[in-house]
Design a protein around this motif. Structure first.
Motif, PDB file in Angstrom:
ATOM      1  N   LEU A   1       0.896  -1.265  -0.265  1.00  0.00           N
ATOM      2  CA  LEU A   1       0.203  -0.293  -0.294  1.00  0.00           C
ATOM      3  C   LEU A   1       0.917   1.906   0.075  1.00  0.00           C
ATOM      4  N   MET A   2       1.633   1.221   0.926  1.00  0.00           N
ATOM      5  CA  MET A   2       2.735   2.608   0.975  1.00  0.00           C
ATOM      6  C   MET A   2       3.320   2.503  -0.578  1.00  0.00           C
ATOM      7  N   THR A   3       3.694   1.635  -1.652  1.00  0.00           N
ATOM      8  CA  THR A   3       4.556   1.871  -2.702  1.00  0.00           C
ATOM      9  C   THR A   3       2.967   2.537  -3.086  1.00  0.00           C
ATOM     10  N   ILE A   4       2.098   1.518  -2.940  1.00  0.00           N
ATOM     11  CA  ILE A   4       1.139   2.572  -4.493  1.00  0.00           C
ATOM     12  C   ILE A   4       0.792   3.955  -4.498  1.00  0.00           C
ATOM     13  N   GLN A   5       0.479   4.186  -3.026  1.00  0.00           N
ATOM     14  CA  GLN A   5       0.565   5.374  -1.926  1.00  0.00           C
ATOM     15  C   GLN A   5       1.717   6.144  -2.718  1.00  0.00           C
ATOM     16  N   GLU A   6       2.929   5.965  -2.894  1.00  0.00           N
ATOM     17  CA  GLU A   6       3.898   6.828  -3.023  1.00  0.00           C
ATOM     18  C   GLU A   6       4.398   7.298  -4.757  1.00  0.00           C
ATOM     19  N   LYS A   7       4.113   5.716  -5.277  1.00  0.00           N
ATOM     20  CA  LYS A   7       4.110   6.001  -6.858  1.00  0.00           C
ATOM     21  C   LYS A   7       2.723   6.640  -7.804  1.00  0.00           C
ATOM     22  N   ARG A   8       2.079   6.886  -6.877  1.00  0.00           N
ATOM     23  CA  ARG A   8       0.750   7.059  -7.345  1.00  0.00           C
ATOM     24  C   ARG A   8      -0.454   8.720  -6.708  1.00  0.00           C
ATOM     25  N   GLY A   9       0.989   9.284  -5.364  1.00  0.00           N
ATOM     26  CA  GLY A   9       0.526  10.935  -4.827  1.00  0.00           C
ATOM     27  C   GLY A   9      -0.253  10.436  -4.213  1.00  0.00           C
ATOM     28  N   GLY A  10      -0.515   9.853  -3.296  1.00  0.00           N
ATOM     29  CA  GLY A  10      -0.947   9.371  -2.109  1.00  0.00           C
ATOM     30  C   GLY A  10      -2.635   8.823  -2.093  1.00  0.00           C
ATOM     31  N   ASP A  11      -3.076   9.607  -3.244  1.00  0.00           N
ATOM     32  CA  ASP A  11      -4.576   9.475  -3.518  1.00  0.00           C
ATOM     33  C   ASP A  11      -4.937   7.971  -4.089  1.00  0.00           C
ATOM     34  N   VAL A  12      -4.971   7.454  -4.013  1.00  0.00           N
ATOM     35  CA  VAL A  12      -5.274   5.804  -4.465  1.00  0.00           C
ATOM     36  C   VAL A  12      -6.503   5.422  -4.879  1.00  0.00           C
ATOM     37  N   ARG A  13      -8.096   6.056  -4.440  1.00  0.00           N
ATOM     38  CA  ARG A  13      -8.654   5.595  -5.065  1.00  0.00           C
ATOM     39  C   ARG A  13      -9.554   5.665  -6.470  1.00  0.00           C
ATOM     40  N   ASN A  14     -10.568   4.723  -6.586  1.00  0.00           N
ATOM     41  CA  ASN A  14     -10.719   4.062  -7.740  1.00  0.00           C
ATOM     42  C   ASN A  14      -9.506   3.585  -8.696  1.00  0.00           C
ATOM     43  N   LEU A  15      -8.774   3.145  -7.964  1.00  0.00           N
ATOM     44  CA  LEU A  15      -7.259   2.393  -8.923  1.00  0.00           C
ATOM     45  C   LEU A  15      -7.554   1.844  -8.987  1.00  0.00           C
ATOM     46  N   LYS A  16      -7.086   1.025 -10.690  1.00  0.00           N
ATOM     47  CA  LYS A  16      -7.202  -0.550 -10.650  1.00  0.00           C
ATOM     48  C   LYS A  16      -6.475  -1.092 -10.563  1.00  0.00           C
ATOM     49  N   VAL A  17      -6.302  -2.104  -9.521  1.00  0.00           N
ATOM     50  CA  VAL A  17      -5.705  -2.648  -8.738  1.00  0.00           C
ATOM     51  C   VAL A  17      -5.658  -4.675  -9.541  1.00  0.00           C
ATOM     52  N   SER A  18      -5.189  -5.393  -9.811  1.00  0.00           N
ATOM     53  CA  SER A  18      -5.495  -6.246 -10.397  1.00  0.00           C
ATOM     54  C   SER A  18      -4.810  -7.366  -9.521  1.00  0.00           C
ATOM     55  N   ILE A  19      -5.191  -8.111  -8.361  1.00  0.00           N
ATOM     56  CA  ILE A  19      -4.917  -9.289  -8.430  1.00  0.00           C
ATOM     57  C   ILE A  19      -4.718  -9.996  -8.737  1.00  0.00           C
ATOM     58  N   ILE A  20      -3.377 -10.993  -9.414  1.00  0.00           N
ATOM     59  CA  ILE A  20      -3.965 -11.927 -10.549  1.00  0.00           C
ATOM     60  C   ILE A  20      -2.857 -13.723  -9.829  1.00  0.00           C
ATOM     61  N   TRP A  21      -3.444 -14.384  -9.392  1.00  0.00           N
ATOM     62  CA  TRP A  21      -3.189 -15.889  -8.683  1.00  0.00           C
ATOM     63  C   TRP A  21      -3.368 -17.184  -8.472  1.00  0.00           C
ATOM     64  N   ALA A  22      -2.328 -17.627  -8.619  1.00  0.00           N
ATOM     65  CA  ALA A  22      -2.915 -18.420  -9.646  1.00  0.00           C
ATOM     66  C   ALA A  22      -1.659 -19.801  -8.328  1.00  0.00           C
ATOM     67  N   TYR A  23      -2.175 -21.145  -7.875  1.00  0.00           N
ATOM     68  CA  TYR A  23      -1.590 -21.435  -7.247  1.00  0.00           C
ATOM     69  C   TYR A  23      -1.910 -23.414  -7.126  1.00  0.00           C
ATOM     70  N   ALA A  24      -0.962 -23.509  -6.604  1.00  0.00           N
ATOM     71  CA  ALA A  24      -1.258 -25.255  -6.137  1.00  0.00           C
ATOM     72  C   ALA A  24      -2.118 -25.942  -5.608  1.00  0.00           C
ATOM     73  N   THR A  25      -3.427 -26.201  -6.056  1.00  0.00           N
ATOM     74  CA  THR A  25      -3.810 -26.923  -4.690  1.00  0.00           C
ATOM     75  C   THR A  25      -2.947 -28.082  -3.744  1.00  0.00           C
ATOM     76  N   THR A  26      -2.568 -28.793  -4.761  1.00  0.00           N
ATOM     77  CA  THR A  26      -1.869 -29.778  -4.052  1.00  0.00           C
ATOM     78  C   THR A  26      -0.498 -30.092  -2.715  1.00  0.00           C
ATOM     79  N   HIS A  27      -0.506 -28.259  -2.953  1.00  0.00           N
ATOM     80  CA  HIS A  27       0.759 -28.096  -1.522  1.00  0.00           C
ATOM     81  C   HIS A  27      -0.227 -27.204  -0.679  1.00  0.00           C
ATOM     82  N   LYS A  28       0.260 -27.072   0.586  1.00  0.00           N
ATOM     83  CA  LYS A  28      -0.932 -26.421   1.390  1.00  0.00           C
ATOM     84  C   LYS A  28      -0.808 -24.777   1.153  1.00  0.00           C
TER      85      LYS A  28
END
Ligand code: CP
Length: 330
Positions: A146-173
């Motif tokens: 969050l700190m990094t996004i705020q620094e890079k985008r000047g503090g106001d991060v409202r309505n910034l489009k942020v995508s968490i793109i996630w794949a992981y293995a169900t065979t592992h914990k």
């Protein structure tokens, strides 16, 4: 500032937005002080115990360097050398360490005891318990993101489009603590969050419900897609991660069905080109330049990975400076 003294840092869900804002303000001040070569001896002679059940580069070193910069001492504990490895209970470890030092920090994401172990320690400890990543939460990472996004985008991060793109293995914990923490945190700051993952790799229902509730209260949004291109399209910040690639080492004993099935979940140059022009590429690290992301993206001009990792130091200092500072819990 004594208002957080003794407060546990186990999940950011237990910190109000105003409290998180204070953590971030202090992190930014500490970063400036560090850059100016100013000393910040807020925790002289204080000890933080670092219980590590697993490996770490960023978390361990940000805590160790961080407490040194605050005038205190980190005591690194490889838990395989502690009596917890023989089954000593959380109560005994927590009571004893809290009589010897000023905070107990712990990483145990894959160990099976996870968040419940931290909660158990928190019940008995007279000093704050700091979560360095468990099976559910990685609040130190979320704060630095969050700190990094705020620094890079000047503090106001409202309505910034942020995508968490996630794949992981169900065979592992399931190592879900990073997307889980981000999914809960970013909507509290009014961001428009997209969570993308291969079907069948859901985060727990309560996380999605809570993320949507947060979004409703801030004017942000939270949606789910199983289409990678959809997640990259017009994004301002992307966090693509595919844990599958980390389980290819035969010495891990993990036969990972998810690795093969989800190998297409990769941040390629072509996919990243779908994002907005100044889109930030972010990653908690470690990252796999072969299977997870193209080197041209992670080492390219939009990558914020090193700033993100650097901010782990200053956010760790902020958490310690505000929660330790004295004996006795709230
Ligand atoms: N991001 C993160 O927690 O890195 P480490 O596993 O190296 O601590």
């Amino acid at each position: 500032n004594t208002i957080f003294r003794g407060k546990d840092f186990i999940t950011l869900e237990e910190w109000t937005k105003e409290e998180i804002d204070t953590l971030l303000e202090v992190s930014k001040d500490l970063k400036k002080d560090f850059a100016m070569g100013k000393t910040t001896p807020y925790l002289p002679y204080q000890t933080v115990f670092l219980m590590f059940f697993e490996q770490s580069t960023r978390t361990r070193n940000s805590m160790e360097a961080g407490i040194t910069q605050l005038g205190g001492h980190a005591h690194f504990l490889d838990t395989s050398t502690m009596q917890v490895s023989h089954g000593e209970v959380a109560k005994d470890t927590a009571v004893i360490l809290s009589r010897m030092g000023h905070a107990i920090a712990c990483r145990n994401c894959f160990w099976g005891i996870g968040n419940a172990y931290l909660r158990d320690m928190a019940k008995y400890s007279s000093v704050p318990i700091l979560n360095l990543q468990d099976d559910l939460f990685h609040p130190m990472q979320g704060l630095a993101d969050l700190m990094t996004i705020q620094e890079k985008r000047g503090g106001d991060v409202r309505n910034l489009k942020v995508s968490i793109i996630w794949a992981y293995a169900t065979t592992h914990k399931k190592p879900i603590s990073v997307p889980l923490t981000q999914s809960l945190l970013f909507p509290r700051y009014g961001m428009d969050v997209t969570l993308a993952y291969p079907e069948g790799y859901e985060l727990p229902d309560w996380v999605v419900e809570q993320a949507k509730k947060h979004a409703e209260s801030t004017g942000g949004s939270f949606r789910i897609t199983h289409d990678q291109e959809d997640a990259y399209k017009d994004a301002d910040v992307v966090f693509p991660k595919n844990w599958g690639s980390w389980f290819k080492n035969p010495s891990t004993e993990v036969v990972d069905a998810g690795l093969e099935a989800n190998k297409g979940w990769k941040c390629t140059e072509e996919r990243f080109a779908l994002t907005n022009k100044d889109c930030l590429y972010m990653h908690a690290l470690p990252a796999d330049r072969q299977n997870e992301v193209d080197a041209s993206v992670i080492d390219g001009p939009n990558s914020a990975i090193y700033d993100e990792a650097e901010n782990r130091l200053h956010t760790a200092k902020s958490v310690m400076a505000l929660t330790m500072g004295g004996r006795g819990r709230q």
